[in-house]
Design a protein around this motif. Structure first.
Motif, PDB file in Angstrom:
ATOM      1  N   LEU A 153       0.839  -1.198   0.000  1.00 16.53           N
ATOM      2  CA  LEU A 153       0.000   0.000   0.000  1.00 16.53           C
ATOM      3  C   LEU A 153       0.874   1.248   0.000  1.00 16.53           C
ATOM      4  O   LEU A 153       1.810   1.358   0.800  1.00 16.53           O
ATOM      5  N   CYS A 154       0.561   2.180  -0.902  1.00 17.56           N
ATOM      6  CA  CYS A 154       1.252   3.463  -0.950  1.00 17.56           C
ATOM      7  C   CYS A 154       0.262   4.591  -0.721  1.00 17.56           C
ATOM      8  O   CYS A 154      -0.832   4.592  -1.301  1.00 17.56           O
ATOM      9  N   SER A 155       0.656   5.554   0.099  1.00 12.20           N
ATOM     10  CA  SER A 155      -0.180   6.727   0.344  1.00 12.20           C
ATOM     11  C   SER A 155       0.735   7.897   0.682  1.00 12.20           C
ATOM     12  O   SER A 155       1.746   7.711   1.379  1.00 12.20           O
ATOM     13  N   PRO A 156       0.428   9.099   0.187  1.00 14.42           N
ATOM     14  CA  PRO A 156       1.328  10.232   0.437  1.00 14.42           C
ATOM     15  C   PRO A 156       1.349  10.649   1.903  1.00 14.42           C
ATOM     16  O   PRO A 156       0.302  10.659   2.565  1.00 14.42           O
ATOM     17  N   PRO A 157       2.512  11.004   2.417  1.00  9.86           N
ATOM     18  CA  PRO A 157       2.597  11.469   3.808  1.00  9.86           C
ATOM     19  C   PRO A 157       2.152  12.918   3.924  1.00  9.86           C
ATOM     20  O   PRO A 157       2.175  13.673   2.945  1.00  9.86           O
ATOM     21  N   ASN A 158       1.750  13.305   5.144  1.00  9.46           N
ATOM     22  CA  ASN A 158       1.426  14.711   5.373  1.00  9.46           C
ATOM     23  C   ASN A 158       2.708  15.484   5.680  1.00  9.46           C
ATOM     24  O   ASN A 158       3.814  14.934   5.616  1.00  9.46           O
ATOM     25  N   ALA A 159       2.570  16.755   6.035  1.00  5.01           N
ATOM     26  CA  ALA A 159       3.739  17.612   6.265  1.00  5.01           C
ATOM     27  C   ALA A 159       4.593  17.129   7.429  1.00  5.01           C
ATOM     28  O   ALA A 159       5.772  17.482   7.543  1.00  5.01           O
ATOM     29  N   SER A 160       4.008  16.305   8.296  1.00  5.16           N
ATOM     30  CA  SER A 160       4.746  15.755   9.433  1.00  5.16           C
ATOM     31  C   SER A 160       5.369  14.401   9.119  1.00  5.16           C
ATOM     32  O   SER A 160       5.948  13.748  10.008  1.00  5.16           O
TER      33      SER A 160
END
Length: 429
Positions: A153-160
């Motif tokens: 599974l791939c998902s973009p990280p947030n700013a943190s």
């Protein structure tokens, strides 16, 4: 929403255009990222994660510690809701299993077909403006039922540098084998080529923005399959005076809030309903937290008045909506005759949101008119069909002569010889 009254059929194509960029506008960027990831692997992915997501990561792989922290951050109410949805999605996808198909086509010629799971699959989960943990359910549940061994599974990280806790909780619940903080074009490229830390997969699933959609299509040039072209969300509602205008408006807005490039369309035989829905949209939209996104999507959207249900159906089949809501005095007419739609929702009490979350059907669906040729994700999406045959002496005698004649006519002598040698052996022994 722009109101269009009784448009001529010759104008339908123009009226029904999606508010999306052409592939030419995007393909150059996608090609550049793919080339970089192919040549530089994790280093390139880290560079694009910093560029597009604004975060530098020491390690893109989600750890057990992070998963356990996420589980603790998800409320019990949400956990129960996710588990209910998972139960319904499992139930509906389990009944899609099919048995082995077997037939003796001729005496001594046995043919059969069996399903085998795709061993390694990649699931893309958008993060962007909304953490779509519901898509984790829609993709990982059937992957598990099919028996896929690796589910990445791939998902973009947030700013943190984090992935939303609900995404991590759901992925853990559904047996995902590896979770990677990686989004956009670079995620699709990483799954396509593989890197030192990211496994290469055989098929990529999941929706995304226009860049992700083009990236998925490009991945097929490198031997990786995709579920379908699935870009910005869209909804078409056909309704007449049998519909509740407030329900119709709510459904249209439910898709409009997905993104500024989403599109919603109302088709109706009732001028009054169109007017009533317009009033409801203007009232309800101001109450939405994502009001600015919804307003921009509504600018791309249309209410179309048609003379009768037959004309409405023709227009709808021309558009081929991802989501199709039917709420009329004659729902059966549309249900029985619709040809191009991803998923259909029938009646006043069937909001599209039900399919997005918990009714049991899959919400990963073709968009941009691809419903004319593609199905939404289902259990078969995670399987391959393999055919088998076993031929006895009697069987090769029964079909051998036909094979010889056909092979010789095509000029393929070695094909003919493969049969001739066997027939001679049988004759002499």
């Amino acid at each position: 929403m722009k109101i269009i009254n009784n448009p001529h059929k010759k104008d339908w194509k123009k009226i029904l255009e999606r508010p999306t960029k052409t592939v030419d506008d995007i393909e150059g960027v996608v090609n550049d990222v793919f080339t970089d990831v192919k040549e530089n692997g994790d280093k390139a992915i880290a560079k694009y994660t910093q560029k597009f997501d604004g975060v530098a990561l020491d390690n893109a792989i989600v750890s057990e510690t992070e998963i356990n922290e996420a589980i603790g951050l998800v409320s019990e109410a949400l956990k129960e809701a996710i588990q209910l949805a998972k139960s319904n999605i499992e139930a509906f996808h389990k009944v899609q299993k099919t048995e082995k198909v077997f037939l003796e086509t001729t005496n001594g010629v046995e043919c059969w077909q069996e399903k085998r799971p795709i061993t390694k699959v990649g699931l893309y989960i958008p993060g962007g403006t909304a953490p779509l943990f519901s898509t984790v359910l829609m993709l990982s549940v059937p992957a598990q039922i099919a028996g896929c061994k690796e589910i990445v599974l791939c998902s973009p990280p947030n700013a943190s540098g984090k992935i939303h806790p609900a995404i991590l909780y759901t992925a853990h619940l559904c047996g995902v084998t590896k979770i990677v903080k990686m989004g956009g074009i670079q995620a699709i490229a990483g799954l396509t080529f593989g890197t030192a830390t990211i496994p290469q997969v055989y098929k990529i699933f999941g929706p995304g923005n226009q860049f992700v959609t083009v990236a998925k299509q490009l991945s097929t040039k490198f031997g990786v399959a995709i579920d379908m072209p699935a870009g910005p969300s869209e909804l078409l509602v056909v309704a007449d005076d049998a519909a509740d205008a407030s329900f119709v408006a709510a459904d249209l807005l439910s898709q409009a809030e997905h993104g500024v490039d989403s599109q919603v369309i109302l088709v109706s035989t009732s001028k009054k309903l169109i007017a009533d829905v317009e009033v409801e949209i203007n009232k309800q939209i101001e109450e939405l937290p994502r009001v600015e996104i919804a307003k921009k999507a509504i600018e791309n959207s249309k209410s179309i008045l048609v003379k009768d249900h037959a004309e409405a159906l023709d227009l709808i089949n021309e558009y081929g909506p991802e989501h199709f809501i039917v709420c009329t005095k004659d729902d059966d007419f549309y249900v029985n005759n619709i040809e191009n739609a991803g998923s259909v929702f029938i009646g006043n009490y069937t909001p599209e949101s039900a399919g997005d979350y918990a009714s049991g059907t899959n919400h990963t669906l073709p968009t941009n008119g691809f419903t004319k040729a593609y199905s939404g994700v289902n259990l078969d999406s995670f399987n391959k069909s393999i055919t088998f045959q076993k031929i006895s002496e009697t069987g090769i005698k029964n079909i051998g002569k036909a094979i010889e004649i056909m092979a010789e006519t095509e000029g393929l002598q070695a094909h003919k010889n493969a049969v001739t040698l066997r027939l001679k052996y049988i004759k002499n022994n």
